[in-house]
Design an enzyme around this catalytic site. Structure first.
Site, PDB file in Angstrom:
ATOM      1  N   HIS A 308      53.718  11.635  44.668  1.00  0.00           N
ATOM      2  CA  HIS A 308      54.182  11.326  46.022  1.00  0.00           C
ATOM      3  C   HIS A 308      52.996  10.910  46.859  1.00  0.00           C
ATOM      4  CE1 HIS A 308      56.052  11.836  50.002  1.00  0.00           C
ATOM      5  NE2 HIS A 308      57.200  11.791  49.375  1.00  0.00           N
ATOM      6  N   ASP A 366      62.833  12.411  44.728  1.00  0.00           N
ATOM      7  CA  ASP A 366      63.594  11.186  44.442  1.00  0.00           C
ATOM      8  C   ASP A 366      64.056  11.147  42.988  1.00  0.00           C
ATOM      9  OD1 ASP A 366      63.218  10.001  47.063  1.00  0.00           O
ATOM     10  OD2 ASP A 366      61.137   9.765  46.505  1.00  0.00           O
TER      11      ASP A 366
END
Length: 431
Positions: A308, A366
């Site tokens: 991330h 995600d």
């Protein structure tokens, strides 16, 4: 903002300037450069504003190095594990967790606002059937100001509150209608006897021909998706909402701007990109090939859904989302879905590989949310609209805070101009 007791010294061409330094409750100190141009005649240069605080806020705090996400001081894993989405909405909007009576009243208010104006159905029918649901949502949400003019006066605190409730309540209805329209099925009206997440799933998957009962495991997973994406500090779409708000635009226009920004694949499309990668891999036997490609510095391929930009160690939302993903896959199975088979084996392969552990490339929120939505049977085109539903409360909370900030002024970033200096105009016949 309290008066600063610390200063930073900046020297330009032998001239020294003292700049106030503000200390937050959490995070790094901030150098206040608001008077720098007036005093020194210079701007600062920060493409993407990655080192610039555009506002002060009390809503959300992220520490990417620690892997920490706080909403009003509460950790995201505790909120996702012990609370539910509408309770988190109340927290973000009002700053405190509600009492039982306050929560019941808030849930009732949101439930009574879930229907949209009947004439708005005509907007959907004006779009092509193959239009992306995000395109539809940008248009429909922007048009809400034409239908809800009784909550567009941003100077009235009560109208701001009503607009906030309407946006949170109606966004799932709009997203579900965009989905139904895209697959040629009739719109399904919201039901007041269902909770927020169950109501959304019912509007997406039920049909008039037969009864549809929402599985509580799926409803809980969807509620967690909403909760874990509710707010994420000053990201691109939130900053867009704040910038639009600074001009005095009505709340529906501001949220439509946020949806448009979220649509970008570098922002809200991450879980969709993850699923497209899984489709590209195709079958579990090809995973070693793609793992090797991800390690190859000369290969542009990257594992989507791992690591991330903000969280340098791990995404604190991923642990809770993984639990939901496991529950959903146990319920629905993966045997008949090759994409989910690839996802499960890719997760195991990456977690067992020292290369990814050393680089902190763990599965993020995600990755797991994409798996859940795929397992539920939602197309990838609906992933970003669901993100927009989740993030609406964050946008609204930030919009509300922005408007109530006495320091607010219209946003006006500066630039480093590298174009031509003044040139003499030449008539067209002489060029």
């Amino acid at each position: 903002m309290t008066e600063s007791t610390k200063t930073a010294t900046l020297t330009i061409d032998g001239q020294t300037y003292e700049l106030p330094v503000h200390s937050p409750t959490l995070g790094p100190d901030v150098i206040d450069i608001r008077k720098l141009y007036a005093q020194a005649g210079v701007f600062t240069y920060d493409p993407g504003f990655t080192s610039t605080a555009s506002c002060d806020s009390t809503i959300t705090y992220i520490d990417g190095d620690k892997g920490e996400l706080l909403h009003r001081g509460y950790t995201i894993d505790e909120l996702a594990g012990k609370s539910h989405y509408l309770e988190v909405c109340y927290l973000l909007l009002y700053g405190t967790l509600p009492t039982a009576a306050e929560l019941e009243n808030f849930e009732g208010t949101i439930t009574r606002h879930t229907m949209i104006h009947e004439q708005m159905h005509n907007f959907f029918r004006g779009f092509r059937r193959d239009a992306h649901p995000m395109a539809t949502m940008v248009g429909v949400v922007g048009a809400m100001s034409a239908f809800y003019q009784d909550s567009s006066d941003i100077a009235d605190p009560r109208q701001r509150e009503i607009a906030s409730h309407r946006m949170i309540a109606k966004m799932p209805t709009i997203a579900a209608m965009a989905y139904k329209y895209s697959i040629g099925q009739p719109f399904v009206y919201p039901r007041n006897d269902l909770d927020y997440a169950s109501n959304f799933l019912h509007m997406c998957f039920s049909v008039p021909a037969e009864e549809y009962v929402v599985d509580p495991i799926l409803a809980r997973a969807m509620d967690r998706i909403f909760t874990l994406h509710a707010d994420h500090e000053q990201n691109a779409s939130t900053s867009t909402v704040r910038l639009a708000s600074s001009s005095g635009a009505n709340p529906f226009a501001c949220i439509a701007a946020g949806i448009a920004c979220l649509w970008g694949p570098s922002h809200g499309g991450a879980n969709q990109a993850c699923l497209e990668m899984l489709k590209e891999i195709g079958t579990p036997d090809r995973i070693p090939e793609f793992i090797a490609r991800a390690k190859d510095k000369e290969d542009p391929f990257r594992l989507m859904g791992f690591g991330h930009r903000v969280y340098k160690n791990f995404d604190p939302r991923a642990t809770v989302m993984k639990q939901s993903a496991d529950e959903v896959l146990d319920l629905l199975g993966v045997e008949n879905n090759p994409i989910l088979q690839v996802a499960k084996e890719l997760e195991a392969a990456a977690l067992a590989d020292p290369y990814f552990a050393d680089k902190k490339l763990f599965p993020n929120v995600d990755f797991y949310s994409g798996i859940i939505l795929e397992a539920m049977g939602l197309p990838t085109s609906m992933f970003t609209p669901i993100f927009a539903v989740s993030r609406t409360v964050g946008w609204i909370s930030q919009w509300k805070e922005q408007f109530e900030d006495p320091q607010q002024k219209i946003g006006r970033p500066r630039q480093l101009y590298l174009g031509e200096t003044e040139r003499e105009y030449v008539d067209v016949e002489n060029r």
